[in-house]
Each structure stands twice: as C-alpha cells, then as structure tokens.
Write an enzyme that holds these catalytic residues in place. Structure first.
Site, short mmCIF file in Angstrom:
data_model
loop_
_atom_site.label_atom_id
_atom_site.label_comp_id
_atom_site.label_asym_id
_atom_site.label_seq_id
_atom_site.Cartn_x
_atom_site.Cartn_y
_atom_site.Cartn_z
N ARG A 110 35.72 79.27 -1.74
CA ARG A 110 35.24 79.33 -0.31
C ARG A 110 35.23 78.42 0.91
NH1 ARG A 110 30.97 83.04 -1.71
NH2 ARG A 110 31.41 81.83 -3.50
N THR A 111 34.89 77.17 0.55
CA THR A 111 34.66 76.39 1.62
C THR A 111 36.13 75.98 1.88
OG1 THR A 111 32.79 75.40 0.60
CG2 THR A 111 33.78 74.01 2.06
N LYS A 135 46.66 59.99 -11.30
CA LYS A 135 47.80 58.88 -11.60
C LYS A 135 47.10 57.45 -11.39
CE LYS A 135 51.49 61.20 -9.13
NZ LYS A 135 51.99 61.33 -8.00
N ARG A 163 35.99 66.92 -0.15
CA ARG A 163 35.15 67.20 -0.90
C ARG A 163 35.30 66.34 -2.08
NH1 ARG A 163 32.89 72.98 -3.13
NH2 ARG A 163 31.91 72.79 -1.23
N HIS A 208 26.09 68.84 2.35
CA HIS A 208 27.18 69.81 2.72
C HIS A 208 26.96 70.37 4.04
CE1 HIS A 208 30.04 72.70 2.21
NE2 HIS A 208 29.83 73.27 0.98
#
Lengths: 430, 310
Positions: B62-63, B90, B112, B140
C-alpha cells in the site's frame, strides 16, 4: 628517556591518599623506583636527573584503568595493545586491565601469554583479565588456574553476563584457590533481550527497544547474594542505575565482599545523548536518567562505588555509522576520564584525594597489583595532571585508533600532562 | 493560517518535527490535490523532471504504491528499490547505498526501513530530501497525516475529538505518529489493549493509557484498532489470537460504546476477525478505504512541499 638517568619532578602538589599526603614536594625517580619525596628544593643527590618543573600540577600515583577493551587479538583495525596503551598513556593511565572478549577470547594461558608478550614496549602496564567460562560462553569454567599462572589478574566474561547462577557460584568458589577477583557484567539477558537503550519515555519516542534498569539490578542482586553465600569477593562492573547503587550500598553496610565501579559516561551523560540516533551514545549498560546520574555521584562520594573505570570500547565507523539498533555497544574513554572526573571535583562531589583513590588506589587494591601510592621504594608509576589546562576534544586529537566518543567537540578542562611508567616517560605534553 | 507562515522542512522524518501550522498546511495542500485523482486524466505537470526513489527495505504494498501513484500523478519519474534487489543483500551499508543513490542526483528518497532512525541516519550523510515511509517502531508520518486528513474531512475538525487507538501500540509506528499528531491538533487520544503492548512512557507522547477497553472506547469519535503484527510476536506478549479477539477485538458490542456517529479506521492490512470483525470493517461507519484514497493526496502534498522547498 633513560630510566637510569633519573627524573626529578619539581614543585608539584603530591596527592597520595594511600600515605595520607597532600603537599607540595619534589619526587626523585631512579631505576624505575621512587627514591624520595621531599620538600621542594631540598633534594640533594642525583645531579644528572632530568629536572621537570611541574608547578601548578598534581603529582599522583599512576592511574589504573581496570576495565578496557584493547581488541587485540582479533580486531586490530579497532585498536591494538600498542595503540590502546598509547591512548591510555595520553589519558594519564599507567596501567590497564584488558577484558578477555577478544578473538580468540582470552580463555586459556596461550592467549594470556600472547597478550603479555605483545605488551612489551607498550605505553602502559597491561594486566590481562581471563574469562570465567570457556570461550566466554557461560557454559563451563575456563582454565582459570593456568591463566593465573600465565599472568591474569582477574576473571570476567565482560560483554556478557554469566547467566547460569550455578556456574557463577562455581566460578566464585574456584577463583578462591587462585586469589583472583571476579568481575561481574551484571545483566539479565532475558529481560534486556534486544534492547538498545534505556527503557522509558525516550525509548518509546525514538521507537528504540528499551532495556529496563531492572535487567541490571536483578543480576547485581544475584551477584551480591552469591558473593555473600560463597564468601568470595565480587566486583560489579559498570554500575549504572540508582537501584544497583542501593543494592551495593546495603551489601557493603552488611560487610559483604563487594566492590564496584562505574564509568565516566554514567555520571557525565544521560539517555538524552541518544536523541538523533547517536550511535556514540550506545553502550551496555545504556546511558540512564538524571536520577541515576545523581545516585552515581553520591555513591562515588560516599564510597559505595570504589572505582572509576572507562570501559574503553573502541569501534570503527563500520560498527558505528549504521542503523542505531545494529550499531555496536561502547565508546572509547581513556582520554576523557581525567577531565570528566575532574568535573566532579569542581562540582564539589568529592575532593582531589578521592579522585586519586577512585582512579588509582582502589583499582590497585582490588586487582592486587603494584601502584596506587607514591611511597619511597615503590614502582615509579606516576601521573602528572594539570587541572586547569583546557582543550577541545576533536577527532584529530584522539590517540586511540577508533574515534567513537560522544564527547567529541566538547571543551574539556584538566588533563594528564606527563605519564611515567616504571620511571620511563610514556607521555608528555609539557 | 498566519500570513508569515512558510513550510520549511527539507525532510519529513516524523510528525514530532512538524508544528501545528505545518500539519494544517500539509492537510490544506493535500485537500487541494485530492481532486486530481478524480479526474479522467489524472496527471498534472507539477513535478515533471523530478526524480523520486522509493527505497524500501521492508515489504510494503500500500504505502509504496501510494507514494508511486502520488509521484506519477504529478509527472515525476519514480524508481523502486526493494530490499531483495538492493545492495543490502551484498553487505553494503545503508549509508553507502544512500551515497550511491545521491550520486545519481534524485530529488527525493522515500525510505522504509526496519530500524528506527534509519531515515535520520541518511540525513546525516546525504543532502537529498528524505521522506520517512515508516522506520522501525518510530514513526510513519505520511500515514499519520492521512489519518488526520480523513478525520478532518469526515468530522469537519480534529480538535476536541476523542480518538481511541487499540492494540499493539508498542510495535506500531502508526500509533506513535497518530498519538503525536492527534494530540498536537487538539484531540484527546486514549490507548488500550493488552498491557504487554503498551510501551513504557507512551503517556508522555500525549496518550491516555486505559486498562479497560470500555473506558478507552466510551464516547469515542474515532476508533482505530491496530493490526496485530503476527511477524513481531517473538516476545510472549499475548497468549493467543483467539483470546485477543474476544477481549481486545473491536466487535459490534464494543463499538456500541463509542458515539453513535463514531467512525472506525485501520491502517491496514486488516487481520479480519482478530482486531476487527468483518462486519465493522465493511460497515457504514468504516472509513478504511477513504484513508487509502487520502493517502495518495497526502503523499502528493508531501512530495510537492519538500521538493518545492529544496
């Protein structure tokens, strides 16, 4: 500087609480020993001695840091025995006790001997601490007797607690055969879990997992109980909370065989230093609150805490320029201990003699090593401190190989200006 | 709005850094952008030539999509990097990754990350604008803002309302942003749920902590159950989801304690039948999908404001 030539420290203020002395005097050093302590200008004899005027400075028994991490063997990119003792010397320390959580860990005589071999030519005396348990894993006793024969001065699984109480009890009993103090990293790992800072409103605000102060206090209590039960002394490392202090204080009142240390950051900073996700404010135990800081100061003054030790823990940017929750614990501390402790003298928390007890007399006593006094005939480990000299602690001034200090950029007051180990000058900024 | 007001944030790291006026201004801007999404041609040239990178170290549908749609509706070029395709596997450090991205000169990096403070770490090392799309259990902010926008839109105001946030407050960055945001805008925030979910000192962020669910929900204008984060239940925080649903889930009976015109919100994704019954989630008083729609508008506003400011 050739030790045989001799050194005459002139016009300093001798602060030697072990001998009850605080006076202006000259100190003559020859052949690695203190030869005489006499009224200023009265010394006769060795005309060849190097004369050093230390007017305005304090001449104190060499400072002993009983809790450092030198990272050698295994993590020489962070620190080596040479670089770490250079930092020690620059900070005024003439001796350090190095914790065994190296790679490999110092859990056997081979590693102990290797550390001592590498210490020849170092800038400070190095006293290795061996592990309590094999590999420091907290499961079975290490070969403590063999390590003692090789030269360890104490045992500790520092960095981790000995979670198994039975093993801790056995370690206390067994170490008695070898007259070794046991240094406790007191932490209930089930409670601290994945915490990364002190638990409270700030950890919640920052979204960082908290470590409750009870995680330390539960184990401080256990370690005190085991000391009382076995009759063997424990030394509590890096006490950081008010309730730990209270537990130690009441144990001492009962006469229990307990000593304890704190580190300068626990009386100089609070958890607020973490704000902005400053990984140089991440350590274990974590920085606490104003109330804890107040208790620690009180405990230093009233003798509940015996020692200030730095818990010098070098880490490179690899471990520190990362997300807060994955950053390594610990900060360097050897070069900032003297000015930070002097802050407390200036605040009136304790006097100069007490400062020397905390940084020299008591660590020598607990580890049963030389030093801690300026007696005629004793080893010439001496630190000269200029309490007024100010400096800004910037990254280019850091002697340690790692630069992970929360005090970078700070204006600090008071520093060691001359460090002498066994009659040899290991550091001078005079 | 004071006449001398100027939006002055290069980064959006959390609601904690935004003032009352900032939040008003963002919501105002978002409201004006909302209409674009209802056009038949949903595109304006506002951010043409701008480069926006979605740097997602945690899974998100969603975000991430919401940010991407927001950017594309304003004609920006967007690029998505997810943890599985990034250099993280890596062994590259976050700071190195960010420096490499900066070298390609993007205008905004939306990040995020599972570590609280990761967006702040980036601002210490690169000069690109950073928008926090959720960091650990910290904040958030875009979700908090879209929740504020939704309440304001539906209730006409925020001040004086009772907002009840229920459930896993401790693991919820959405809860943190909402507690700070709603308190800042004058609402009264109550939180409840299993005490094992209540972080120490949450009251200091502005929430009233209620042991009783009834107390928390009584006369509420807004009820917001949080997602039980099944993936974060390593600590023994609750005995079972079944028990959670019966004691802390929002059921019809429980919801009746709230005001008659109360609405239910949820940051999604929903565990139907755990924190919220399907009847309420899909009921007339649910504004869950309005939240999603407003998410695009709020993110358009944030992108416009940080780029406009840089």
């Amino acid at each position: 500087m050739a030790a045989t030539q001799g050194i005459l420290l002139k016009n300093g203020r001798i602060i030697d609480p072990a001998n009850g002395i605080d006076m202006a005097a000259d100190v003559l050093i020859e052949n690695g020993k203190i030869v005489s302590v006499t009224e200023p200008g009265k010394l006769s004899g060795n005309a060849n001695a190097q004369q050093i005027d230390v007017a305005g400075c304090w001449v104190v028994p060499g400072l002993i840091d009983m809790h450092v991490h030198l990272r050698e063997p295994g993590e020489e990119y962070k620190e080596t025995i040479l670089s770490g003792t250079r930092a020690a010397s620059a900070g005024g320390f003439t001796a350090v006790a190095c914790m065994p959580n190296t790679d490999p860990v110092n859990d056997c005589s081979v590693v102990t001997r290797m550390i001592l071999e590498k210490s020849h030519g170092a800038y400070a005396r190095v006293y290795p601490v061996g592990t309590i348990s094999k590999s420091g894993k907290g499961e079975a006793l290490a070969e403590i007797g063999d390590m003692k024969s090789a030269g360890i001065v104490a045992i500790s699984d520092d960095g981790r607690p000995v979670s198994d109480s039975q093993l801790m009890r056995r370690a206390l009993e067994y170490s008695g055969n070898f007259d070794l103090p046991v240094i406790c990293h007191s932490e209930d790992m089930y409670l601290s879990r994945t915490g990364v800072m002190n638990e409270g409103a700030l950890s919640t605000k920052l979204g960082l997992k908290g470590i409750p102060s009870a995680a330390e206090e539960i184990m401080v209590y256990r370690d005190i109980k085991l000391a009382e039960y076995t009759g063997r002394p424990v030394h509590i490392a890096h006490a950081s909370t008010r309730e730990s202090i209270n537990l130690i204080r009441s144990a001492k009142e009962k006469g229990s065989p307990v000593t304890a240390e704190t580190a300068p950051h626990y009386f100089s900073l609070t958890e607020k230093a973490v704000e902005g996700y400053n990984t140089n404010a991440k350590m274990n135990p974590p920085l606490r609150t104003e109330e804890d800081v107040a208790s620690i100061k009180e405990a230093l003054a009233d003798g509940t805490l015996d020692v200030i030790a730095t818990d010098h823990a070098p880490h490179s940017t690899l471990e520190k320029e990362v997300e807060f929750d994955v950053a390594a614990n610990g900060i360097i501390g050897l070069e900032t201990a003297v000015p930070l402790t002097l802050n407390l003298v200036r605040e009136g928390v304790f006097d100069e003699a007490k400062m020397v007890e905390l940084l020299s007399v008591n660590p020598a006593k607990i580890l049963k090593v030389d030093g801690g006094s300026i007696s005629e005939g004793s080893i010439a480990d001496i630190t000269v401190i200029n309490p007024e000299k100010e400096f800004q602690y910037t990254i280019d001034k850091v002697v340690s190989k790692s630069k992970n200090s929360p005090f970078l950029g700070r204006q600090l007051k008071g520093m060691a200006v001359l460090t002498i180990v066994g009659g040899d000058i290991t550091f001078s900024s005079l | 709005m004071k006449t001398e007001y100027k939006f002055d944030h290069k980064h959006i790291l959390g609601i904690a850094q935004l003032s009352y006026d900032d939040i008003e201004y963002i919501l105002h801007t978002a409201e004006s952008f909302k209409e674009i999404s209802s056009r038949s041609i949903k595109k304006v040239p506002t951010l043409r030539g701008k480069t926006i990178i979605n740097l997602f170290f945690e899974p998100s549908t969603r975000t991430r999509l919401s940010f991407e749609i927001a950017a594309k509706r304003m004609s920006a070029d967007t690029f998505n990097i997810s943890a599985s395709t990034s250099s993280a596997v890596k062994g590259e450090t976050l700071v190195d990754t960010a420096k490499n991205l900066q070298a390609m000169n993007p205008d905004v990096i939306i990040i995020r990350h599972s570590s609280s403070g990761a967006p702040t770490l980036l601002t210490d090392h690169i000069y690109t604008s950073i928008i926090n799309a959720g960091d650990g259990t910290h904040e958030h902010p875009s979700q908090g803002l879209l929740d504020l926008m939704t309440v304001k839109e539906k209730k006409g105001k925020i001040e004086g309302l009772k907002v009840s946030i229920i459930g896993d407050i401790g693991h919820s960055r959405v809860a943190h942003s909402n507690i700070i945001g709603f308190s800042k805008m004058g609402a009264h925030v109550s939180v409840s749920g299993p005490a094992t979910f209540m972080p120490v000192g949450i009251d200091k962020l502005g929430a009233k902590v209620c042991d009783s669910m009834q107390e928390a929900i009584s006369d509420a204008d807004v009820v917001m159950p949080l997602r039980i984060q099944k993936e974060r239940q390593k600590d023994p925080l609750i005995p079972s989801f079944r028990e959670y649903a019966s004691h802390f889930g929002i059921t019809e009976n429980m919801f009746e304690l709230a005001k008659p015109d109360a609405m239910v919100m949820h940051p999604g994704p929903i565990n139907r039948g755990v924190e919220l019954t399907p009847e309420i989630a899909d009921g007339a008083r649910s504004v869950i999908l309005d939240q999603v729609a407003n998410g695009v508008a709020v993110r358009m506003a944030l992108l416009y404001l940080v780029i406009g400011n840089s």
